[in-house]
Design a protein around this motif. Sequence first.
Motif, mmCIF file in Angstrom:
data_model
loop_
_atom_site.group_PDB
_atom_site.id
_atom_site.type_symbol
_atom_site.label_atom_id
_atom_site.label_comp_id
_atom_site.label_asym_id
_atom_site.label_seq_id
_atom_site.Cartn_x
_atom_site.Cartn_y
_atom_site.Cartn_z
ATOM 1 N N LYS A 247 11.025 28.639 -24.853
ATOM 2 C CA LYS A 247 11.811 29.850 -24.638
ATOM 3 C C LYS A 247 12.800 30.119 -25.772
ATOM 4 O O LYS A 247 13.691 30.953 -25.640
ATOM 5 C CB LYS A 247 12.575 29.755 -23.308
ATOM 6 C CG LYS A 247 11.673 29.800 -22.086
ATOM 7 C CD LYS A 247 12.499 29.838 -20.815
ATOM 8 C CE LYS A 247 11.600 29.986 -19.594
ATOM 9 N NZ LYS A 247 10.961 31.300 -19.521
ATOM 10 N N ALA A 248 12.682 29.374 -26.865
ATOM 11 C CA ALA A 248 13.609 29.550 -27.998
ATOM 12 C C ALA A 248 13.552 30.985 -28.530
ATOM 13 O O ALA A 248 12.485 31.617 -28.507
ATOM 14 C CB ALA A 248 13.245 28.568 -29.107
ATOM 15 N N PRO A 249 14.719 31.540 -28.994
ATOM 16 C CA PRO A 249 16.033 30.914 -29.025
ATOM 17 C C PRO A 249 16.660 30.863 -27.629
ATOM 18 O O PRO A 249 16.519 31.782 -26.850
ATOM 19 C CB PRO A 249 16.824 31.814 -29.964
ATOM 20 C CG PRO A 249 16.195 33.157 -29.800
ATOM 21 C CD PRO A 249 14.731 32.895 -29.580
ATOM 22 N N CYS A 250 17.355 29.753 -27.344
ATOM 23 C CA CYS A 250 17.993 29.589 -26.043
ATOM 24 C C CYS A 250 19.123 28.564 -26.150
ATOM 25 O O CYS A 250 19.300 27.925 -27.195
ATOM 26 C CB CYS A 250 16.981 29.154 -24.982
ATOM 27 S SG CYS A 250 16.355 27.496 -25.257
ATOM 28 N N ILE A 251 19.852 28.418 -25.076
ATOM 29 C CA ILE A 251 20.960 27.464 -25.023
ATOM 30 C C ILE A 251 20.741 26.528 -23.836
ATOM 31 O O ILE A 251 20.440 26.974 -22.726
ATOM 32 C CB ILE A 251 22.307 28.192 -24.882
ATOM 33 C CG1 ILE A 251 22.609 28.959 -26.177
ATOM 34 C CG2 ILE A 251 23.433 27.221 -24.578
ATOM 35 C CD1 ILE A 251 23.809 29.865 -26.079
ATOM 36 N N VAL A 252 20.869 25.231 -24.105
ATOM 37 C CA VAL A 252 20.768 24.216 -23.056
ATOM 38 C C VAL A 252 22.168 23.644 -22.833
ATOM 39 O O VAL A 252 22.801 23.163 -23.774
ATOM 40 C CB VAL A 252 19.802 23.084 -23.454
ATOM 41 C CG1 VAL A 252 19.778 22.000 -22.378
ATOM 42 C CG2 VAL A 252 18.400 23.637 -23.680
ATOM 43 N N PHE A 253 22.645 23.718 -21.591
ATOM 44 C CA PHE A 253 23.989 23.223 -21.274
ATOM 45 C C PHE A 253 23.889 22.048 -20.318
ATOM 46 O O PHE A 253 23.327 22.160 -19.228
ATOM 47 C CB PHE A 253 24.836 24.334 -20.654
ATOM 48 C CG PHE A 253 26.193 23.877 -20.210
ATOM 49 C CD1 PHE A 253 27.083 23.351 -21.127
ATOM 50 C CD2 PHE A 253 26.580 23.959 -18.879
ATOM 51 C CE1 PHE A 253 28.352 22.914 -20.721
ATOM 52 C CE2 PHE A 253 27.835 23.530 -18.469
ATOM 53 C CZ PHE A 253 28.722 23.011 -19.402
ATOM 54 N N ILE A 254 24.422 20.877 -20.744
ATOM 55 C CA ILE A 254 24.435 19.676 -19.905
ATOM 56 C C ILE A 254 25.880 19.411 -19.499
ATOM 57 O O ILE A 254 26.706 19.013 -20.323
ATOM 58 C CB ILE A 254 23.861 18.453 -20.655
ATOM 59 C CG1 ILE A 254 22.459 18.770 -21.188
ATOM 60 C CG2 ILE A 254 23.821 17.235 -19.741
ATOM 61 C CD1 ILE A 254 21.877 17.674 -22.057
ATOM 62 N N ALA B 49 27.229 20.615 -24.409
ATOM 63 C CA ALA B 49 27.519 19.622 -23.370
ATOM 64 C C ALA B 49 29.017 19.618 -23.108
ATOM 65 O O ALA B 49 29.813 19.987 -23.974
ATOM 66 C CB ALA B 49 27.048 18.235 -23.802
ATOM 67 N N ALA B 50 29.384 19.219 -21.907
ATOM 68 C CA ALA B 50 30.799 19.191 -21.523
ATOM 69 C C ALA B 50 31.143 17.838 -20.930
ATOM 70 O O ALA B 50 30.325 17.228 -20.232
ATOM 71 C CB ALA B 50 31.098 20.296 -20.511
ATOM 72 N N THR B 51 32.347 17.372 -21.229
ATOM 73 C CA THR B 51 32.829 16.119 -20.659
ATOM 74 C C THR B 51 34.349 16.088 -20.702
ATOM 75 O O THR B 51 34.965 16.767 -21.520
ATOM 76 C CB THR B 51 32.262 14.901 -21.420
ATOM 77 O OG1 THR B 51 32.708 13.706 -20.782
ATOM 78 C CG2 THR B 51 32.741 14.886 -22.865
ATOM 79 N N ASN B 52 34.953 15.323 -19.801
ATOM 80 C CA ASN B 52 36.393 15.067 -19.895
ATOM 81 C C ASN B 52 36.655 13.592 -20.175
ATOM 82 O O ASN B 52 37.775 13.124 -20.031
ATOM 83 C CB ASN B 52 37.119 15.514 -18.618
ATOM 84 C CG ASN B 52 36.340 15.206 -17.359
ATOM 85 O OD1 ASN B 52 35.791 14.107 -17.239
ATOM 86 N ND2 ASN B 52 36.265 16.147 -16.441
ATOM 87 N N ARG B 53 35.588 12.880 -20.597
ATOM 88 C CA ARG B 53 35.724 11.459 -20.958
ATOM 89 C C ARG B 53 34.987 11.175 -22.267
ATOM 90 O O ARG B 53 34.009 10.418 -22.299
ATOM 91 C CB ARG B 53 35.179 10.583 -19.838
ATOM 92 C CG ARG B 53 35.846 10.771 -18.489
ATOM 93 C CD ARG B 53 35.171 9.943 -17.422
ATOM 94 N NE ARG B 53 35.321 8.521 -17.664
ATOM 95 C CZ ARG B 53 34.534 7.586 -17.129
ATOM 96 N NH1 ARG B 53 33.532 7.920 -16.347
ATOM 97 N NH2 ARG B 53 34.732 6.311 -17.390
#
Length: 617
Positions: free
Chosen positions: A257-264, A308-312
């Motif tokens: 499906k590119a271009p696309c964004i993968v968010f973890i 990607a997102a993290t608080n650690r």
Amino acid sequence: MFNSKKFKGNKFKYVIYYSLLAVIIVFIVNEYSSQLKYEHIKYSDFINYINQNKISNVQISKDRLIITPKDKDTAHKGKILYTERVDDQNLIKKLNDAKVQYEGVSQESSLMRSLFTNWILPLSIIMFFGSILMGRLDKKMGSGVMSFGKNTAKIYAENETGVNFSDVAGQEEAKESLIEIVDFLHNSQKYVSIGAKLPKGALLVGPPGTGKTLLAKAVAGEAKVPFFSISGSAFVEMFVGMGASRVRDLFKQAQEKAPCIVFIDEIDAIGKSRGGNVSGNDEREQTLNQLLAEMDGFDSSKGVVILAATNRPEVLDKALLRPGRFDRRVIVDRPDLKGRESILKVHTKGVKVSEDVDLNSIAKSTPGAVGADLANMINEAALRAVKNGREEVIQEDLEESVEVVMAGKEKKDRILSDAEKRAVAFHEVGHALVAALLKHTDPVHKITIVPRTMGALGYTMQLPTEEKYLVSKEEMIDKICVMLGGRSAEEVELNSISTGASNDIERATETARSMVTMYGMTDRFDMMGLESIKDRYLDGRPVQNCSAETAAIIDDETLNIIKECHEKARSIIKENKDLLIKISESLIEKETLMGEEFMDIIKEYNDKKQETQDTKL
């Protein structure tokens, strides 16, 4: 209503439950039908039925006789009778004399017929219809019953995220770091022509509630490309290898499906450091290894961006953070004063707000609040406006909502005795008076002795006049003095102490210890770092980096600071005891004093004191 998420995460368990249920149902049905269809009789009764010509057919097997009565016999209501076969040499003669039809049945054929009729056929029918039902449920959820290794990411098509950068406020630096990614997805040619490559990944780091997920959705909304969203914990399953399989499937779909964004989201669930983890989860480690391999393997020129997102961030594996994987670290920190005001403006767009509302004042009264806190405050203010029969939110609603979020609602059922009310009043005025008479403190905004649901019997609110990023030693000393002013007022006026200062003592000790261990504000340790912060974006717990002997000296230094500040606060209260009594009596009468009223009382007292001194002269 069927819980598809619960079903999705426990498919194998559901298959086992379903099979057991089918076996139990067939067993119960067979037992019940057997009781309805067959009836046992004695052999003597069988001989009597032959003599009375009530039998039409007999099946003779190795160990039993199956008897079919004639239709006219209504005693057994059409049931098939059976009895044990005994050694009766005259049986055949008796059947022939009565002209009863009979036949022999082998044990094997009878067993096979019974097995097929009672078990195989019913189970096949149940499994057939069950597979159709479960297939429909899984089709509705987007995967087959046994597709454990399939990607479970939620896919948003173009414009479906419904979020743009205009919906994200207070994070201008973070947005600026992500705008380039959006521009690359829109106009990749100008970057490719100069030889620039799209960053493979960007790691969003910050405390909970600061808007990391919102920023990721805003990037997808601005770029108008498909957006894959999945949580890190969704990769880790009970079966080893399933997480790695999901990672492969996710990247395969993303490249299609590119271009696309993968968010973890919460990537620390699978990205924890592998070093020294002897008893680690093999499934999590395999999933991380597969993620590292996939991020190395895909071509960023196709326009696949991993967010990607993290608080650690400190627990993440170093291999995950190296250039070529997560090339960019975007800090999404707590907003400053200007940022909080911008966030409040965004969240008041869909709310009817009075023209007299001052959002800057609310932003000043919420230092340290994140976007989620501010959104909650706006909602609480709207609910309060409706409760009070207003059609728009006024300043009072917003100010009350700040207090509700920070201290809880007013407890109307908690009635203090006169002695307790007086003690709380002197305690709170002690805080306020020390704050007003010291140089390096924030002005008092409100004093109240109305109990709150979070446990406070009263509180003193101070509001900073400006946003501060550096705090001096003098300011920290005065801050501790203010914290200990409540207990000091109890000691001076009431000549007793109560449990009301527990939170003040805790915060004062924490501040004094930080001065010793982290900020180098004592002569004994000079500029030696004795503690470091762990989980900076969560609870920020301090971890000691010193010996037990040094820790004992730290306790002594901390105690010296506390004693010095306590004595300073107590001397201020003693010197202004008359003023303390005057303000406390006013607070007991009104229960709440705003900052202006409090300062007016001090000014009036000082003016009278000055007039008295002038008269004496």
